[in-house]
Every structure is written in C-alpha cells, then in structure tokens.
Design a protein around this motif. Structure first.
Motif, PDB file in Angstrom:
ATOM      1  N   ARG A 143     108.237 -26.310  24.959  1.00  0.00           N
ATOM      2  CA  ARG A 143     108.116 -25.965  23.537  1.00  0.00           C
ATOM      3  C   ARG A 143     107.154 -24.797  23.329  1.00  0.00           C
ATOM      4  NH1 ARG A 143     106.924 -31.219  20.496  1.00  0.00           N
ATOM      5  NH2 ARG A 143     107.924 -32.218  22.258  1.00  0.00           N
TER       6      ARG A 143
ATOM      7  N   ARG B 273     106.422 -22.471  25.525  1.00  0.00           N
ATOM      8  CA  ARG B 273     107.043 -21.250  26.070  1.00  0.00           C
ATOM      9  C   ARG B 273     108.041 -20.682  25.084  1.00  0.00           C
ATOM     10  NH1 ARG B 273     107.882 -21.249  32.480  1.00  0.00           N
ATOM     11  NH2 ARG B 273     108.617 -19.204  31.875  1.00  0.00           N
ATOM     12  N   THR B 274     108.843 -21.570  24.484  1.00  0.00           N
ATOM     13  CA  THR B 274     109.831 -21.122  23.510  1.00  0.00           C
ATOM     14  C   THR B 274     109.138 -20.446  22.330  1.00  0.00           C
ATOM     15  OG1 THR B 274     111.195 -22.990  24.152  1.00  0.00           O
ATOM     16  CG2 THR B 274     111.796 -21.877  22.116  1.00  0.00           C
ATOM     17  N   GLU B 275     108.110 -21.109  21.808  1.00  0.00           N
ATOM     18  CA  GLU B 275     107.360 -20.557  20.674  1.00  0.00           C
ATOM     19  C   GLU B 275     106.825 -19.170  20.993  1.00  0.00           C
ATOM     20  OE1 GLU B 275     106.039 -21.392  17.605  1.00  0.00           O
ATOM     21  OE2 GLU B 275     107.322 -23.149  17.310  1.00  0.00           O
TER      22      GLU B 275
ATOM     23  N   ARG C  30     107.840 -17.120  23.283  1.00  0.00           N
ATOM     24  CA  ARG C  30     108.941 -16.180  23.480  1.00  0.00           C
ATOM     25  C   ARG C  30     109.479 -15.700  22.137  1.00  0.00           C
ATOM     26  NH1 ARG C  30     113.001 -19.243  25.784  1.00  0.00           N
ATOM     27  NH2 ARG C  30     111.557 -19.872  27.395  1.00  0.00           N
ATOM     28  N   VAL C  31     109.705 -16.641  21.231  1.00  0.00           N
ATOM     29  CA  VAL C  31     110.293 -16.311  19.940  1.00  0.00           C
ATOM     30  C   VAL C  31     109.362 -15.427  19.109  1.00  0.00           C
ATOM     31  CG1 VAL C  31     111.009 -17.294  17.719  1.00  0.00           C
ATOM     32  CG2 VAL C  31     111.770 -18.343  19.847  1.00  0.00           C
ATOM     33  N   LYS C  32     108.082 -15.796  19.093  1.00  0.00           N
ATOM     34  CA  LYS C  32     107.137 -15.077  18.229  1.00  0.00           C
ATOM     35  C   LYS C  32     106.527 -13.850  18.896  1.00  0.00           C
ATOM     36  CE  LYS C  32     107.315 -18.091  14.855  1.00  0.00           C
ATOM     37  NZ  LYS C  32     106.637 -19.388  14.819  1.00  0.00           N
TER      38      LYS C  32
END
Ligand code: GDP
Length: 301
Positions: free
Chosen positions: A56, A58-60, A62-64
C-alpha cells in the motif's frame, strides 16, 4: 520469504529508528523497500500484514510521485492505525456498567503469560471505579496460583473464592459466580489454568468451566492473555485458545519488555479479536486500555 524469515530470526530491532533512517534515504529503491519490509517483520508485525502494508505504501508513493520521509512516515502511521482498527470497540463488558449483574469475565491463556497479574490489575481498575469485584481462583492445579490471586485480591480490595487444591476448576467458577450473584457483586473475574498439555484436555477443561458457569449466568467476556515478548510463538498458542473458547478480547501483557509491538497487528489479524488491554509492568497500575493511535506513535517514536 524464507530469506526474510531467516533474517527476521536474527533481527532484534524495533520499528522506530530503523524505519526513519530508511525513509530518510534519497530514493526509495527496491533495496530500501525490502529493508523496510524486514524492519516491520522484525517488529513482529507478521508476514501478511507487512506485505500488505508495504504494498500500500509503495502504491501511494508511486501514484503521488516523490514524497518526503516525513510524508511517508505519516502515511505509514495512518496505514498502521487503520490496520489495527481505529474505530474498533475495545470496551470491556465489566467496565460498561451492565444492568445485569454480575458481569462475568473469564481470563484465559498459557501459564506464565500474566493471567493472574492481569486479573489482579483489572480488579484494581474496577474497584477504583467504585465496583464491587469477586475473584474466582479456577486454577486449582497450582496452590500457588490461588495464593497469588488471593494476595492480589487483598491488595486491591476484592474477595477471592477458591477451591481445594486439585479440585474441579468448573466448580470453583460456579461457586464464584453464585456467590457474586448472591452478594450483588458487580463483576466476577475468573482466573483459569493454562496448561497447554493437549488441545483436547484444554478444550474439555475450559469448555466445562464455561458451560458450568452458563448454567446460572452468561459469560460476558473471555479475555485471552498473550505475552508480547513471546512473539510469533505466543501467537500459535493463542490460536489454540481461540479455537477452544470464544475469545472477546486480547490482553497483551509485558509490552514493557519488548520492542516488538507489531505483535498487536499480528494477533488481531490472526484471531480476528481486538486487543483491549495492554500490560506495561508488574505493578497494580500497570494495565492500560489499548489506544491504537498512541500505540502507533510509541512504535514509531
Ligand atoms: P500466569 O501464570 O499466566 O497467571 O502469570 P502471572 O500472572 O503469574 O505472571 C507471570 C510473571 O509475569 C509474573 O512475574 C508477573 O509479575 C509478570 N508479568 C505479568 N504481567 C506483566 C507485564 O505487563 N509486564 C511485566 N514486565 N511483567 C508482567
């Protein structure tokens, strides 16, 4: 995963400093994420929750796009609190001032985890709040256990019902609840034996204690005491208890003796039962309600 587990076995670090150092690196590259994962595992967070959490984060990130270490830390803080459950009801039946009296609490767990101490401390909390409390010494296998409970009772102002050594634990539990009802006592706390000899033996014993009490009163709360310093091993034992009785809350004892507070996350996930109290020492006032936000802050300090 095997490699991570092997490293985990060697790792003694807690969460705080290690994570902050890692997050302060210029780039959060693959290696850094792996180290973050290891640090979380090293704090006894458990494999499942750790992987979920890191994924979670890493995703955050990556997205931001790029984030400051402080931002990632805050993200981690939020995700950890969510993982533990900020809105979970952690109140105790005995504390909620039930109309129906007595409120019956069974305290279960492996010997040495802190059952008797927790029972004594909990009695203290209730007595300090103006409730009358009766203790039931249903660990009849060790005379010392009943003595210890009685000493706690005298210390905090609660009467103790005990049976003959080697007597039937269920009969002591029954007598305790009966006396509590007769004397209009607010809460009865029953300390049980935690001999993990065989699962069926335990099941028979604890199951019988519960069934016999239920002939006269519901059992409102079953608190499972788990020694935080025993980490993932304690978790396996906890699982056995949870299969035997319907545990309504976990008391994580000896949290003062470990840096591996991540066990809170692991145990809740594993048993699907909220941590309601934490033991922070051997003294009468060393029992605290579990507060996820405060806990995560301490973990990340
Ligand atoms: P039981 O066999 O499960 O009833 O365990 P006890 O209540 O006898 O506790 C075992 C030992 O752990 C005792 O020496 C207690 O004083 C100690 N203990 C219990 N709870 C805590 C705690 O929260 N912190 C610390 N440091 N020691 C504790």
């Amino acid at each position: 995963l095997t490699r991570l587990r092997a490293r985990l076995a060697r790792s003694q670090s807690g969460l705080g400093k290690g994570l902050l150092t890692l997050l302060s690196r210029d780039t959060l590259d693959e290696e850094t994420w792996e180290e973050i994962e290891e640090t979380l595992l090293g704090a006894d967070l458990g494999v499942g929750p750790t992987q979920e959490l890191v994924e979670r984060l890493r995703t955050e990130v990556r997205v931001k796009g790029s984030r400051t270490p402080e931002e990632v830390r805050n993200l981690l803080r939020t995700e950890l609190i969510n993982l533990i459950g900020a809105d979970t009801d952690r109140s105790l039946h005995a504390v909620r001032q039930p109309d129906e009296r007595p409120s019956v609490t069974l305290v279960v767990g492996v010997n040495g985890t802190g059952k008797t101490t927790t029972t004594g401390k909990l009695a203290r909390v209730l007595v300090a709040d103006g409730r009358s409390v009766l203790l039931g010494a249903a660990d009849t296998f060790r005379a010392a256990a009943a003595d210890q409970l009685q000493t706690w009772g005298e210390r905090v102002g609660a009467r103790t019902v005990r049976g003959p050594e080697g007597g039937d634990p269920a009969s002591v539990a029954f007598d305790a609840v009966k006396q509590a009802a007769g004397d209009d006592v607010d809460a009865v706390l029953i300390d049980t034996a935690g001999r993990l000899h065989t699962k069926t033996g335990l099941m028979d014993e604890l199951g019988k204690v519960k069934r016999v009490i239920e002939k006269q009163s519901p059992v409102h709360e079953v608190l499972l005491v788990l020694d935080a310093t025993t980490g993932q091993n304690g978790l396996m034992q906890a699982r056995v208890f949870a299969e035997v009785v319907d545990v309504t809350g976990i008391v994580l004892s000896k949290l003062d003796g470990t840096a591996k507070g991540g066990i809170v996350v692991a145990v809740q996930r594993e048993l699907g039962v909220p941590v309601k109290l934490v033991g922070l020492g051997e003294g009468p006032d060393d029992l605290a309600p579990f507060d996820p936000a405060a806990f995560v802050d301490a973990l990340l300090a």
